[in-house]
Design a protein around this motif. Structure first.
Motif, PDB file in Angstrom:
ATOM      1  N   LEU A  85      48.483  37.623  45.694  1.00  0.00           N
ATOM      2  CA  LEU A  85      48.191  38.940  45.129  1.00  0.00           C
ATOM      3  C   LEU A  85      46.775  39.373  45.499  1.00  0.00           C
ATOM      4  N   PRO A  86      46.535  40.690  45.552  1.00  0.00           N
ATOM      5  CA  PRO A  86      45.162  41.169  45.743  1.00  0.00           C
ATOM      6  C   PRO A  86      44.371  41.040  44.455  1.00  0.00           C
ATOM      7  N   ILE A  87      43.048  41.123  44.571  1.00  0.00           N
ATOM      8  CA  ILE A  87      42.178  41.181  43.394  1.00  0.00           C
ATOM      9  C   ILE A  87      41.571  42.579  43.307  1.00  0.00           C
ATOM     10  N   VAL A  88      41.235  42.985  42.091  1.00  0.00           N
ATOM     11  CA  VAL A  88      40.517  44.244  41.879  1.00  0.00           C
ATOM     12  C   VAL A  88      39.225  43.892  41.161  1.00  0.00           C
ATOM     13  N   ILE A  89      38.108  44.155  41.847  1.00  0.00           N
ATOM     14  CA  ILE A  89      36.799  43.667  41.413  1.00  0.00           C
ATOM     15  C   ILE A  89      36.048  44.703  40.595  1.00  0.00           C
ATOM     16  N   HIS A  90      35.525  44.256  39.448  1.00  0.00           N
ATOM     17  CA  HIS A  90      34.587  45.039  38.644  1.00  0.00           C
ATOM     18  C   HIS A  90      33.193  44.443  38.879  1.00  0.00           C
ATOM     19  N   CYS A  91      32.271  45.280  39.355  1.00  0.00           N
ATOM     20  CA  CYS A  91      30.908  44.810  39.651  1.00  0.00           C
ATOM     21  C   CYS A  91      29.914  45.791  39.057  1.00  0.00           C
ATOM     22  N   ARG A  92      29.066  45.308  38.169  1.00  0.00           N
ATOM     23  CA  ARG A  92      28.001  46.172  37.649  1.00  0.00           C
ATOM     24  C   ARG A  92      26.715  45.374  37.586  1.00  0.00           C
TER      25      ARG A  92
ATOM     26  N   LYS B 182      36.248  33.322  50.599  1.00  0.00           N
ATOM     27  CA  LYS B 182      36.717  34.196  51.684  1.00  0.00           C
ATOM     28  C   LYS B 182      37.785  33.513  52.530  1.00  0.00           C
ATOM     29  N   GLY B 183      38.638  34.330  53.154  1.00  0.00           N
ATOM     30  CA  GLY B 183      39.698  33.809  54.001  1.00  0.00           C
ATOM     31  C   GLY B 183      40.801  34.843  54.144  1.00  0.00           C
ATOM     32  N   ASP B 184      41.786  34.531  54.970  1.00  0.00           N
ATOM     33  CA  ASP B 184      42.889  35.465  55.203  1.00  0.00           C
ATOM     34  C   ASP B 184      43.695  35.731  53.935  1.00  0.00           C
ATOM     35  N   ASP B 185      43.624  34.800  52.978  1.00  0.00           N
ATOM     36  CA  ASP B 185      44.407  34.953  51.743  1.00  0.00           C
ATOM     37  C   ASP B 185      43.647  35.727  50.667  1.00  0.00           C
ATOM     38  N   LEU B 186      42.453  36.231  51.004  1.00  0.00           N
ATOM     39  CA  LEU B 186      41.673  37.026  50.053  1.00  0.00           C
ATOM     40  C   LEU B 186      41.724  38.495  50.471  1.00  0.00           C
ATOM     41  N   ARG B 187      42.165  39.352  49.543  1.00  0.00           N
ATOM     42  CA  ARG B 187      42.164  40.792  49.816  1.00  0.00           C
ATOM     43  C   ARG B 187      42.088  41.525  48.488  1.00  0.00           C
ATOM     44  N   GLY B 188      41.746  42.806  48.549  1.00  0.00           N
ATOM     45  CA  GLY B 188      41.711  43.544  47.293  1.00  0.00           C
ATOM     46  C   GLY B 188      40.904  44.823  47.380  1.00  0.00           C
ATOM     47  N   ILE B 189      40.418  45.246  46.215  1.00  0.00           N
ATOM     48  CA  ILE B 189      39.676  46.500  46.081  1.00  0.00           C
ATOM     49  C   ILE B 189      38.372  46.235  45.337  1.00  0.00           C
ATOM     50  N   PHE B 190      37.290  46.771  45.875  1.00  0.00           N
ATOM     51  CA  PHE B 190      35.999  46.768  45.187  1.00  0.00           C
ATOM     52  C   PHE B 190      35.980  48.049  44.368  1.00  0.00           C
ATOM     53  N   HIS B 191      36.446  47.927  43.129  1.00  0.00           N
ATOM     54  CA  HIS B 191      36.644  49.080  42.258  1.00  0.00           C
ATOM     55  C   HIS B 191      35.321  49.782  41.963  1.00  0.00           C
ATOM     56  N   CYS B 192      35.383  51.113  41.874  1.00  0.00           N
ATOM     57  CA  CYS B 192      34.218  51.940  41.535  1.00  0.00           C
ATOM     58  C   CYS B 192      33.006  51.536  42.365  1.00  0.00           C
ATOM     59  N   PHE B 193      33.166  51.568  43.678  1.00  0.00           N
ATOM     60  CA  PHE B 193      32.081  51.110  44.549  1.00  0.00           C
ATOM     61  C   PHE B 193      30.874  52.039  44.415  1.00  0.00           C
ATOM     62  N   THR B 194      29.707  51.444  44.132  1.00  0.00           N
ATOM     63  CA  THR B 194      28.479  52.244  43.949  1.00  0.00           C
ATOM     64  C   THR B 194      27.303  51.665  44.730  1.00  0.00           C
TER      65      THR B 194
ATOM     66  N   GLU C 162      48.454  55.173  51.950  1.00  0.00           N
ATOM     67  CA  GLU C 162      48.856  54.094  52.877  1.00  0.00           C
ATOM     68  C   GLU C 162      47.944  52.876  52.729  1.00  0.00           C
ATOM     69  N   ASN C 163      46.647  53.143  52.562  1.00  0.00           N
ATOM     70  CA  ASN C 163      45.694  52.038  52.358  1.00  0.00           C
ATOM     71  C   ASN C 163      46.026  51.260  51.085  1.00  0.00           C
ATOM     72  N   SER C 164      46.410  51.985  50.036  1.00  0.00           N
ATOM     73  CA  SER C 164      46.765  51.315  48.776  1.00  0.00           C
ATOM     74  C   SER C 164      48.019  50.455  48.954  1.00  0.00           C
ATOM     75  N   LYS C 165      48.934  50.918  49.799  1.00  0.00           N
ATOM     76  CA  LYS C 165      50.156  50.133  50.058  1.00  0.00           C
ATOM     77  C   LYS C 165      49.814  48.844  50.798  1.00  0.00           C
ATOM     78  N   THR C 166      48.831  48.915  51.686  1.00  0.00           N
ATOM     79  CA  THR C 166      48.375  47.722  52.398  1.00  0.00           C
ATOM     80  C   THR C 166      47.837  46.690  51.413  1.00  0.00           C
ATOM     81  N   VAL C 167      47.101  47.170  50.418  1.00  0.00           N
ATOM     82  CA  VAL C 167      46.515  46.249  49.429  1.00  0.00           C
ATOM     83  C   VAL C 167      47.586  45.686  48.508  1.00  0.00           C
ATOM     84  N   PHE C 168      48.347  46.564  47.882  1.00  0.00           N
ATOM     85  CA  PHE C 168      49.253  46.146  46.805  1.00  0.00           C
ATOM     86  C   PHE C 168      50.626  45.678  47.306  1.00  0.00           C
ATOM     87  N   GLY C 169      50.938  45.969  48.575  1.00  0.00           N
ATOM     88  CA  GLY C 169      52.228  45.557  49.120  1.00  0.00           C
ATOM     89  C   GLY C 169      53.381  46.390  48.594  1.00  0.00           C
ATOM     90  N   VAL C 170      53.071  47.545  48.043  1.00  0.00           N
ATOM     91  CA  VAL C 170      54.111  48.425  47.496  1.00  0.00           C
ATOM     92  C   VAL C 170      53.604  49.862  47.508  1.00  0.00           C
TER      93      VAL C 170
END
Length: 254
Positions: A124-131, A145-157, A246-254
């Motif tokens: 599964l992807p991860i969704v990161i909260h960073c503050r 890190k690796g090919d099995d790591l993917r996701g979204i850097f949520h609220c990127f600032t 389309e980018n979101s589909k790449t991340v979530f697989g759906v």
């Protein structure tokens, strides 16, 4: 079709008009709502939301860093129980938040890393909260890190350099209301980041875009974010919507 990759539709702030609010979002073309978890106190509300909107809502499971307290191991056990029991679309939102309190930094780092490892196990992807925690987040991502790591850097600032670093770990940048703020800064360099690395989000009910800044945010306000990206990338509203979906589909697989 617009995808809101991060919206807390189960929030108490929507209890009086949730159906109308979701209808407003659908009217402007939002048809996919990805729902981040916070902690066990919201799990039931998430499941009820999914039951009511089975074709629109996609749930995540995870422990939010500001909910990492003395009982964090119980909370992590709750996450593990549910991800072993049923399907989710991501592990999130997870990460490190040092804005309010640095007391539990060590526990936040541990919870972040454990949940990344669970995401990998479940593919599964991860969704990161960073503050206030870019260095601390990158430190953990470097270890994982690796090919099995993917996701979204949520609220990127972050900065351009931090954006490129996040992308190097297979992360998309979650872009929401901040891109419309006068002092948001990210709009100054976003055109140097290829659109294939961007997904849309609102983080509603938080972080409403201009001209609604300071008010309750909702998913329909994502059109203000798309409008800003139209100017930054010199593309049409439809192109921004389609490419980011389309980018979101790449991340979530759906």
């Amino acid at each position: 079709m617009i995808t809101d990759t991060h919206t807390h539709l189960y929030s108490e702030q929507f209890d009086d008009d949730r159906n109308e609010m979701i209808a407003r979002a659908k009217e402007i073309g939002v048809s996919r709502f990805f729902i981040p978890a916070i902690d066990s106190s919201y799990t039931q509300r998430m499941f009820e939301l999914e039951k009511e909107y089975p074709n629109d809502v996609y749930l995540m499971m995870g422990l939010h860093p500001t909910s990492v307290k003395e009982n964090y191991k119980e909370e992590l056990a709750h996450v593990k129980k549910w991800i072993d029991q049923r399907n989710f679309y991501a592990i999130g939102e997870i990460g490190i938040d040092l804005y309010w309190d640095k007391t539990f930094l060590k526990q936040q780092q541990e919870a972040f890393r454990i949940q990344i490892q669970w995401a990998k196990e479940k593919q599964l992807p991860i969704v990161i909260h960073c503050r206030d925690a870019f260095d601390e987040i990158f430190e953990v991502l470097e270890l994982e890190k690796g090919d099995d790591l993917r996701g979204i850097f949520h609220c990127f600032t972050g900065t351009l350099e931090q954006a490129k670093k996040a992308i190097s770990y297979n992360m998309k940048l979650g872009i929401g209301g901040v891109v419309t703020f006068k002092n948001g800064k990210i709009d100054k360099f976003l055109n140097e980041i290829d659109l294939e690395h961007i997904v849309l989000e609102t983080d509603s009910p938080y972080l409403a875009p201009t001209p609604y800044r300071g008010k309750r945010n909702e998913s329909s306000y994502i059109d203000q974010v798309v409008g800003k990206l139209v100017n930054i990338y010199n593309k049409t509203f439809q192109e921004i919507s389609e490419i980011t979906t389309e980018n979101s589909k790449t991340v979530f697989g759906v």
